[in-house]
Design a protein around this motif. Structure first.
Motif, PDB file in Angstrom:
ATOM      1  N   ARG A  79       0.803  -1.341  -0.066  1.00 49.60           N
ATOM      2  CA  ARG A  79       0.324   0.045   0.095  1.00 49.60           C
ATOM      3  C   ARG A  79       0.772   1.244   0.008  1.00 49.60           C
ATOM      4  NH1 ARG A  79      -2.347  -0.821   6.185  1.00 49.60           N
ATOM      5  NH2 ARG A  79      -0.418  -0.219   7.236  1.00 49.60           N
ATOM      6  N   PRO A  80       0.602   2.094  -0.992  1.00 45.88           N
ATOM      7  CA  PRO A  80       1.426   3.400  -1.147  1.00 45.88           C
ATOM      8  C   PRO A  80       0.692   4.417  -0.025  1.00 45.88           C
ATOM      9  CG  PRO A  80       0.204   3.118  -2.862  1.00 45.88           C
ATOM     10  CD  PRO A  80       0.072   1.916  -2.131  1.00 45.88           C
ATOM     11  N   GLU A  81      -0.630   4.192   0.256  1.00 44.81           N
ATOM     12  CA  GLU A  81      -1.421   5.062   1.122  1.00 44.81           C
ATOM     13  C   GLU A  81      -2.553   4.169   1.403  1.00 44.81           C
ATOM     14  OE1 GLU A  81      -4.806   6.845  -0.273  1.00 44.81           O
ATOM     15  OE2 GLU A  81      -4.742   4.864  -1.086  1.00 44.81           O
ATOM     16  N   ASN A  82      -3.439   4.612   2.529  1.00 42.85           N
ATOM     17  CA  ASN A  82      -4.373   3.826   3.040  1.00 42.85           C
ATOM     18  C   ASN A  82      -5.743   4.143   2.915  1.00 42.85           C
ATOM     19  OD1 ASN A  82      -4.494   1.301   4.465  1.00 42.85           O
ATOM     20  ND2 ASN A  82      -4.614   2.089   6.289  1.00 42.85           N
ATOM     21  N   THR A  83      -6.053   5.542   2.099  1.00 46.24           N
ATOM     22  CA  THR A  83      -7.433   5.676   2.091  1.00 46.24           C
ATOM     23  C   THR A  83      -8.204   4.443   1.211  1.00 46.24           C
ATOM     24  OG1 THR A  83      -6.920   8.126   2.259  1.00 46.24           O
ATOM     25  CG2 THR A  83      -8.778   7.255   0.923  1.00 46.24           C
ATOM     26  N   ALA A  84      -7.564   4.303   0.077  1.00 40.69           N
ATOM     27  CA  ALA A  84      -8.109   3.311  -0.554  1.00 40.69           C
ATOM     28  C   ALA A  84      -8.245   1.940  -0.023  1.00 40.69           C
ATOM     29  CB  ALA A  84      -7.286   3.102  -2.005  1.00 40.69           C
ATOM     30  N   GLY A  85      -7.319   1.616   0.849  1.00 38.86           N
ATOM     31  CA  GLY A  85      -7.666   0.331   1.607  1.00 38.86           C
ATOM     32  C   GLY A  85      -8.749   0.286   2.553  1.00 38.86           C
ATOM     33  N   THR A  86      -8.511   1.742   3.325  1.00 44.19           N
ATOM     34  CA  THR A  86      -9.862   1.827   3.894  1.00 44.19           C
ATOM     35  C   THR A  86     -11.259   1.971   3.303  1.00 44.19           C
ATOM     36  OG1 THR A  86      -8.283   3.161   5.652  1.00 44.19           O
ATOM     37  CG2 THR A  86     -10.780   3.542   5.844  1.00 44.19           C
ATOM     38  N   VAL A  87     -11.563   2.614   2.495  1.00 46.59           N
ATOM     39  CA  VAL A  87     -12.755   2.456   1.684  1.00 46.59           C
ATOM     40  C   VAL A  87     -12.958   1.118   1.008  1.00 46.59           C
ATOM     41  CG1 VAL A  87     -13.689   3.360  -0.604  1.00 46.59           C
ATOM     42  CG2 VAL A  87     -12.280   4.971   0.860  1.00 46.59           C
ATOM     43  N   ARG A  88     -12.291   0.180   0.651  1.00 46.73           N
ATOM     44  CA  ARG A  88     -12.469  -1.191   0.167  1.00 46.73           C
ATOM     45  C   ARG A  88     -12.978  -1.780   1.428  1.00 46.73           C
ATOM     46  NH1 ARG A  88     -10.833  -5.157   2.769  1.00 46.73           N
ATOM     47  NH2 ARG A  88      -8.165  -4.464   2.678  1.00 46.73           N
ATOM     48  N   ALA A  89     -12.146  -1.629   2.549  1.00 48.86           N
ATOM     49  CA  ALA A  89     -12.964  -2.368   3.855  1.00 48.86           C
ATOM     50  C   ALA A  89     -14.275  -2.022   4.125  1.00 48.86           C
ATOM     51  CB  ALA A  89     -11.982  -2.186   4.892  1.00 48.86           C
ATOM     52  N   TYR A  90     -14.424  -0.601   3.921  1.00 49.97           N
ATOM     53  CA  TYR A  90     -15.768   0.012   4.251  1.00 49.97           C
ATOM     54  C   TYR A  90     -16.832  -0.651   3.583  1.00 49.97           C
ATOM     55  CZ  TYR A  90     -19.308   3.672   4.129  1.00 49.97           C
ATOM     56  OH  TYR A  90     -20.572   4.232   4.175  1.00 49.97           O
TER      57      TYR A  90
END
Length: 421
Positions: A79-90
């Motif tokens: 992960r280069p940042e964590n917004t995308a991963g957080t949204v995916r988990a959301y």
């Protein structure tokens, strides 16, 4: 051949780890006060998430991602940042079915193949928060205020907050056409990155750090002059709320941030003494991101703070707490015969919550006392043959030099009583 850490990474040694714990603890306290809950996502995701989420035209996707093919033939990216991963988990865990907005925070490592420099590494750490599900400017102001509160609690000063609106899909095409018309004639004089951005995302030209490019684009049209009524009202509302909360800010029409998913609010907090890499916090609204990766249209906003840069700023201002040193008691064994009793006492004292150490190298008593001073230990509990036979301990106060014989079962109480005096 000695193996060293890979370029762009850094070991956080024991003397420094307490500084990280202090900063992370402060972040968690702020999040608790503002009602944000922690989320922990994987350090790697399917590459498609970042291609769709961050945008294929960004420098991160084109130049900086650590991408590999796993043994199953899948394309995976650290992960280069964590917004995308957080949204995916959301989306994956259906947090949209809970009371909205979902207010989440994360702390952890990110990875970008970037040029290492002061406060910038290829493995770096971010503290970030995301508020998903609210469209209004009040939640924008809240997360900005949370960031300011984080820095305030750490004692950082001389910070500058910059805000801007980067528009939305309705008004941004108007600005795109205007900036292209304004810069087309001098395009050949811009750097290679800016020339490549001209067709893909010309707004990013404003974000270039090249001085010549900044000069060439200084008279470019202002995005604020092209905002639709909705974006203009939202930005005015944000300024009203920030002013009401007593937050100092500056308008920066060139602030566009480096990720394609930003809409409306964009902001950055800078600490100028860090030099060219002065940004310690950046974020903005990303109302189209959740739809882009497969969800329903959902408004959201967030930010990320680079912890390496925060710690560097704290060092420059002398604000890092002193590293905790010392232990309550060192248990010294007179010889091999009493070492088991020493180990038993150390285990009991640790179980009771006292920081305790002992010798593991078979040193003599004199060497053990020197070792106790190096910690330093406030007390030394000495077990010799006579003490072991009587189930007693010679307890020495290393500050006063006083030594007394104490029942082995009373060592903890005696130490605590003297520590309270």
């Amino acid at each position: 051949m000695e193996i060293s850490a890979p370029r762009g990474t850094k070991d956080i040694m024991p003397d420094s780890s307490s500084h990280w714990q202090y900063v992370e603890r402060t972040a968690r306290e702020v999040c608790r006060a503002y009602g944000y809950r922690e989320i922990r996502t994987p350090v790697f995701e399917h590459t498609e998430l970042f291609l769709r989420g961050i945008g294929e035209t960004t420098d991160i996707v084109q130049k900086e991602m650590y991408t590999f093919t796993d043994k199953g033939g899948r394309s995976i990216t650290l992960r280069p940042e964590n917004t995308a991963g957080t949204v995916r988990a959301y989306l994956e865990h259906k947090l949209y079915g809970e009371s909205q907005p979902s207010k989440l925070y994360y702390i952890g490592p990110m990875f970008r193949y970037d040029k290492p420099q002061a406060g910038r590494f290829r493995q770096f750490h971010q503290f970030g928060i995301e508020a998903i599900g609210s469209p209004g400017p009040i939640v924008d102001a809240e997360i900005i205020l949370a960031a300011v509160e984080f820095f305030t609690r750490l004692g950082l000063k001389d910070l500058n907050l910059f805000i801007n609106s980067v528009g939305c899909p309705k008004c941004r095409p108007v600005y795109r056409a205007k900036i292209q018309d304004a810069l087309r004639g001098s395009l050949g004089e811009f750097c290679e990155d800016c020339r490549s951005r001209f067709d893909r995302n010309p707004m990013r030209i404003l974000d270039c750090k090249n001085e010549k490019c900044q000069q060439l684009s200084k008279d470019a049209p202002r995005l604020a002059d092209c905002l639709c009524d909705e974006c203009r009202d939202h930005f005015a509302g944000l300024q009203t709320v920030l002013t009401a909360a007593g937050v100092d800010y500056q308008l920066n029409p060139r602030l566009v941030r480096g990720l394609d998913y930003y809409t409306k609010t964009a902001f950055e907090i800078q600490y100028p003494p860090l030099g060219a890499q002065s940004a310690v916090c950046g974020g903005g609204r990303y109302d189209g991101l959740i739809e882009e990766i497969g969800g329903s249209p959902t408004p959201a906003i967030g930010y990320a703070i680079g912890l390496e840069r925060v710690i560097l700023a704290l060092e420059k201002q002398g604000l890092l707490p002193s590293t905790e040193t010392g232990i309550a008691v060192f248990v010294a064994a007179f010889d091999d015969k009493t070492r088991v009793q020493a180990f038993k006492l150390a285990a009991e004292l640790r179980k009771a919550g006292l920081a305790c150490e002992m010798d593991y190298l078979g040193r003599g008593l004199k060497a053990q006392l020197k070792q106790a001073n190096r910690y330093p230990a406030r007390f030394v509990a000495i077990i010799g043959e006579e003490e072991a036979a009587q189930n007693k301990v010679a307890l020495k106060n290393m500050q006063t030099g006083e030594q007394q014989l104490v029942d082995a079962g009373q060592v903890e109480q005696k130490i605590r009583a003297e520590m309270e005096d």
